[in-house]
Write an enzyme that holds these catalytic residues in place. Structure first.
Site, PDB file in Angstrom:
ATOM      1  N   ARG A   1       2.969   5.987  -3.218  1.00 63.07           N
ATOM      2  CA  ARG A   1       4.131   6.779  -3.624  1.00 63.07           C
ATOM      3  C   ARG A   1       4.414   6.658  -5.118  1.00 63.07           C
ATOM      4  O   ARG A   1       4.901   7.608  -5.743  1.00 63.07           O
ATOM      5  CB  ARG A   1       5.360   6.367  -2.793  1.00 63.07           C
ATOM      6  CG  ARG A   1       5.252   6.863  -1.327  1.00 63.07           C
ATOM      7  CD  ARG A   1       6.126   6.031  -0.411  1.00 63.07           C
ATOM      8  NE  ARG A   1       6.229   6.560   0.938  1.00 63.07           N
ATOM      9  CZ  ARG A   1       5.324   6.380   1.907  1.00 63.07           C
ATOM     10  NH1 ARG A   1       4.226   5.696   1.669  1.00 63.07           N
ATOM     11  NH2 ARG A   1       5.535   6.874   3.115  1.00 63.07           N
TER      12      ARG A   1
ATOM     13  N   SER B   1       7.299   9.531  12.094  1.00 56.71           N
ATOM     14  CA  SER B   1       6.173   9.375  11.172  1.00 56.71           C
ATOM     15  C   SER B   1       6.653   9.473   9.737  1.00 56.71           C
ATOM     16  O   SER B   1       7.149  10.513   9.304  1.00 56.71           O
ATOM     17  CB  SER B   1       5.118  10.448  11.429  1.00 56.71           C
ATOM     18  OG  SER B   1       4.223  10.496  10.325  1.00 56.71           O
TER      19      SER B   1
ATOM     20  N   ASP C   1       2.116  -0.989  12.052  1.00 48.26           N
ATOM     21  CA  ASP C   1       0.841  -1.470  11.508  1.00 48.26           C
ATOM     22  C   ASP C   1       0.589  -2.947  11.838  1.00 48.26           C
ATOM     23  O   ASP C   1      -0.522  -3.444  11.644  1.00 48.26           O
ATOM     24  CB  ASP C   1       0.808  -1.275   9.984  1.00 48.26           C
ATOM     25  CG  ASP C   1       0.748   0.212   9.614  1.00 48.26           C
ATOM     26  OD1 ASP C   1       0.358   1.032  10.471  1.00 48.26           O
ATOM     27  OD2 ASP C   1       1.105   0.545   8.467  1.00 48.26           O
TER      28      ASP C   1
ATOM     29  N   ARG D   1      -7.349  -3.497   9.767  1.00 44.82           N
ATOM     30  CA  ARG D   1      -6.377  -4.373  10.450  1.00 44.82           C
ATOM     31  C   ARG D   1      -6.969  -5.006  11.712  1.00 44.82           C
ATOM     32  O   ARG D   1      -6.554  -6.091  12.118  1.00 44.82           O
ATOM     33  CB  ARG D   1      -5.093  -3.609  10.757  1.00 44.82           C
ATOM     34  CG  ARG D   1      -4.439  -3.021   9.490  1.00 44.82           C
ATOM     35  CD  ARG D   1      -2.978  -2.724   9.679  1.00 44.82           C
ATOM     36  NE  ARG D   1      -2.492  -1.760   8.711  1.00 44.82           N
ATOM     37  CZ  ARG D   1      -2.182  -2.045   7.436  1.00 44.82           C
ATOM     38  NH1 ARG D   1      -2.316  -3.269   6.981  1.00 44.82           N
ATOM     39  NH2 ARG D   1      -1.755  -1.088   6.626  1.00 44.82           N
TER      40      ARG D   1
ATOM     41  N   LYS E   1       0.841  -1.204   0.000  1.00 44.03           N
ATOM     42  CA  LYS E   1       0.000   0.000   0.000  1.00 44.03           C
ATOM     43  C   LYS E   1       0.876   1.254   0.000  1.00 44.03           C
ATOM     44  O   LYS E   1       0.654   2.170  -0.780  1.00 44.03           O
ATOM     45  CB  LYS E   1      -0.916  -0.042   1.226  1.00 44.03           C
ATOM     46  CG  LYS E   1      -1.925   1.077   1.304  1.00 44.03           C
ATOM     47  CD  LYS E   1      -3.147   0.674   2.121  1.00 44.03           C
ATOM     48  CE  LYS E   1      -2.928   0.730   3.625  1.00 44.03           C
ATOM     49  NZ  LYS E   1      -2.846   2.091   4.157  1.00 44.03           N
TER      50      LYS E   1
HETATM   51  C1  S3P Z   1       2.509   4.989   6.346  1.00 41.11           C
HETATM   52  C2  S3P Z   1       3.113   5.375   7.515  1.00 41.11           C
HETATM   53  C3  S3P Z   1       2.644   4.972   8.853  1.00 41.11           C
HETATM   54  C4  S3P Z   1       1.701   3.778   8.757  1.00 41.11           C
HETATM   55  C5  S3P Z   1       0.674   3.952   7.681  1.00 41.11           C
HETATM   56  C6  S3P Z   1       1.335   4.103   6.323  1.00 41.11           C
HETATM   57  C7  S3P Z   1       3.065   5.463   5.063  1.00 41.11           C
HETATM   58  O1  S3P Z   1       1.960   6.061   9.450  1.00 41.11           O
HETATM   59  O2  S3P Z   1       1.065   3.566  10.013  1.00 41.11           O
HETATM   60  O3  S3P Z   1      -0.190   2.816   7.645  1.00 41.11           O
HETATM   61  O4  S3P Z   1       2.700   4.934   3.991  1.00 41.11           O
HETATM   62  O5  S3P Z   1       3.901   6.383   5.092  1.00 41.11           O
HETATM   63  P1  S3P Z   1       2.737   7.238  10.251  1.00 41.11           P
HETATM   64  O6  S3P Z   1       3.579   7.956   9.306  1.00 41.11           O
HETATM   65  O7  S3P Z   1       1.629   8.079  10.808  1.00 41.11           O
HETATM   66  O8  S3P Z   1       3.523   6.544  11.307  1.00 41.11           O
END
Ligand code: S3P
Length: 414
Positions: free
Chosen positions: A18, A154, A302, A375, A13
């Site tokens: 991206r 994050s 996740d 999830r 995903k």
């Molecule tokens: C993600 C980053 C994570 C993850 C989310 C997908 C991403 O979140 O929990 O499911 O694709 O960059 P955070 O950046 O809030 O940690």
């Protein structure tokens, strides 16, 4: 219940989002093969379409025509997707004009101040609900590079700032308390950008031009984790999970499961557009409890719901801490897991930043509230099947956020 079989998880995903966004920012036509077809990725494709980006389907691939993005004429609806909302904020901040964004009932309760604040320092302006929540309006335009030390690790915030940094004057540097997933950095490098990386920070200078590339999206380790835990925790199981992205910023659940006594081998490793990929061979065994905390949390954030399931099936106590971020995911995942497990009869203690669970839990069937979180739904399904108990989920449709074929795939095991 032990399982046998072979499965290829759905495409990743994070990498799918991206591929479309970075393809849209590049010069030329980017070919994306094996993109995830799920509700979240549709949100990203629609957001890009609202900015004038043409994305066509050509047999088994999407062709993304990179071009200058235009001020959108409609409100962008990011649906349930935090990645769409946060990464697109970074892109919208660099587009001259006004854009507006909203999301579904879950997304409008998730914090956006973490992207709004640094993007405002870069020169964008935001109007949002009190406290920094969607819906919001963005006035984008000329940006300048900043140094931003993130309070929480994050990848979404880091990525938003790197994408905004591409459109900014000067250098943008993001510093993170512990390493989060680095797909944006890897993909920008694949598209020809220069980034400066050190252990906990990444810098990008503005004005760099990206060149269209071909991408084949590998399997999602977060989706693979569901059958992996099912097989690892049930003695006598033997499964192969093919073509999984093995980026170490995503696969923290593998060393955790190994610590719990799981037997998982990695084979056939290779590279795909800058991402390591391989097959997982999982042999079932009894698991033991463990502690999950600190720097490893972002690499399995996740997967915590399904690791909680592994802990419920394991012998001994498992302690999970430093995972407060779980409270601001698609739902409050600490509370959702604790509530559901208690409903089935497990002994669980809720912590502010995690939980403590005593296994092996003697569980009986019952009804589970999923809070429409994909999830949470998939985790309780695996727990039910591993124990052979009858669990009713109040929402099964939510799995289409990340894994539309989940129930069919899990049904292929013998
Ligand atoms: C993600 C980053 C994570 C993850 C989310 C997908 C991403 O979140 O929990 O499911 O694709 O960059 P955070 O950046 O809030 O940690």
């Amino acid at each position: 219940m032990a399982i046998h079989g072979e499965i290829t998880p759905p495409p990743d995903k994070s990498i799918s989002h991206r591929s479309f966004m970075i393809g849209a920012l590049a010069e030329g036509i980017t070919t994306v093969r094996n993109a995830l077809e799920s509700d979240d990725i549709l949100s990203t494709r629609r957001a890009l379409a609202a900015l004038g980006i043409e994305i066509h389907r050509d047999k088994d691939a999407y062709l993304v025509e990179g071009s200058r993005m235009k001020e959108p004429l409609q409100v962008i609806d990011a649906g349930n997707s935090g990645t769409t909302a946060r990464l697109m904020s970074g892109i919208l901040a660099g587009i001259e004009g006004i854009s507006a964004m909203t999301g579904d009932g879950s997304l409008v309760q998730r914090p956006m101040a973490r992207v709004m604040k640094p993007l405002e320092l870069m020169g964008a302006r935001f109007l949002a609900r009190r406290g920094g929540y969607l819906p919001m309006a963005i006035k984008g335009g000329r940006l300048r590079g900043i140094f931003h030390p993130m309070e929480v690790a994050s990848a979404q915030v880091k990525s938003a700032l790197l994408l905004a940094g591409l459109a900014a004057d000067g250098t943008t540097t993001v510093n993170e308390p512990s390493p989060s997933r680095d797909h944006t950095e890897r993909m920008l490098d694949h598209f020809g950008a220069t980034l400066n990386l050190s252990a906990k920070s990444v810098s990008i200078s503005g004005g760099q031009r990206l060149q269209a590339r071909d991408i084949c999206v590998p399997g999602d380790p977060s989706s693979a984790a569901f059958p992996v835990v099912w097989a690892a925790a049930t003695a006598g199981s033997e499964i192969i999970v093919r073509d999984v992205c093995l980026n170490p910023t995503r696969t923290g659940f593998l060393p955790v499961l190994a610590r719990m006594g799981a037997r998982i081998n990695v084979e056939n490793t290779r590279d795909s557009a800058g991402e390591p990929v391989g097959d997982l061979i999982v042999l079932g065994s009894g698991l033991q409890g463990t502690t999950i905390a600190g720097d490893e949390i972002p690499s399995l954030i996740d997967e915590i719901p399904i690791l909680v399931v592994a802990a419920a099936l394991a012998a001994g106590t498992t302690v999970i801490t430093d995972a407060k971020e779980l409270r601001v995911k698609e739902t409050d995942r600490i509370s959702a897991m604790v509530q559901g497990l208690r409903r089935l009869g497990a002994e669980v203690e809720e912590l502010e930043d995690g939980l403590i669970i005593k296994g092996p839990a003697r569980l009986s069937g019952g009804s589970i509230e999923t809070f429409s979180d994909h999830r949470i739904a998939m985790s309780f399904f695996i727990l039910a099947r591993a124990l052979g108990i009858d669990v009713r989920l109040d929402d099964v449709g939510c799995v289409s956020i990340s894994y539309p074929g989940f129930f069919a795939d899990m049904g292929t095991f013998r």
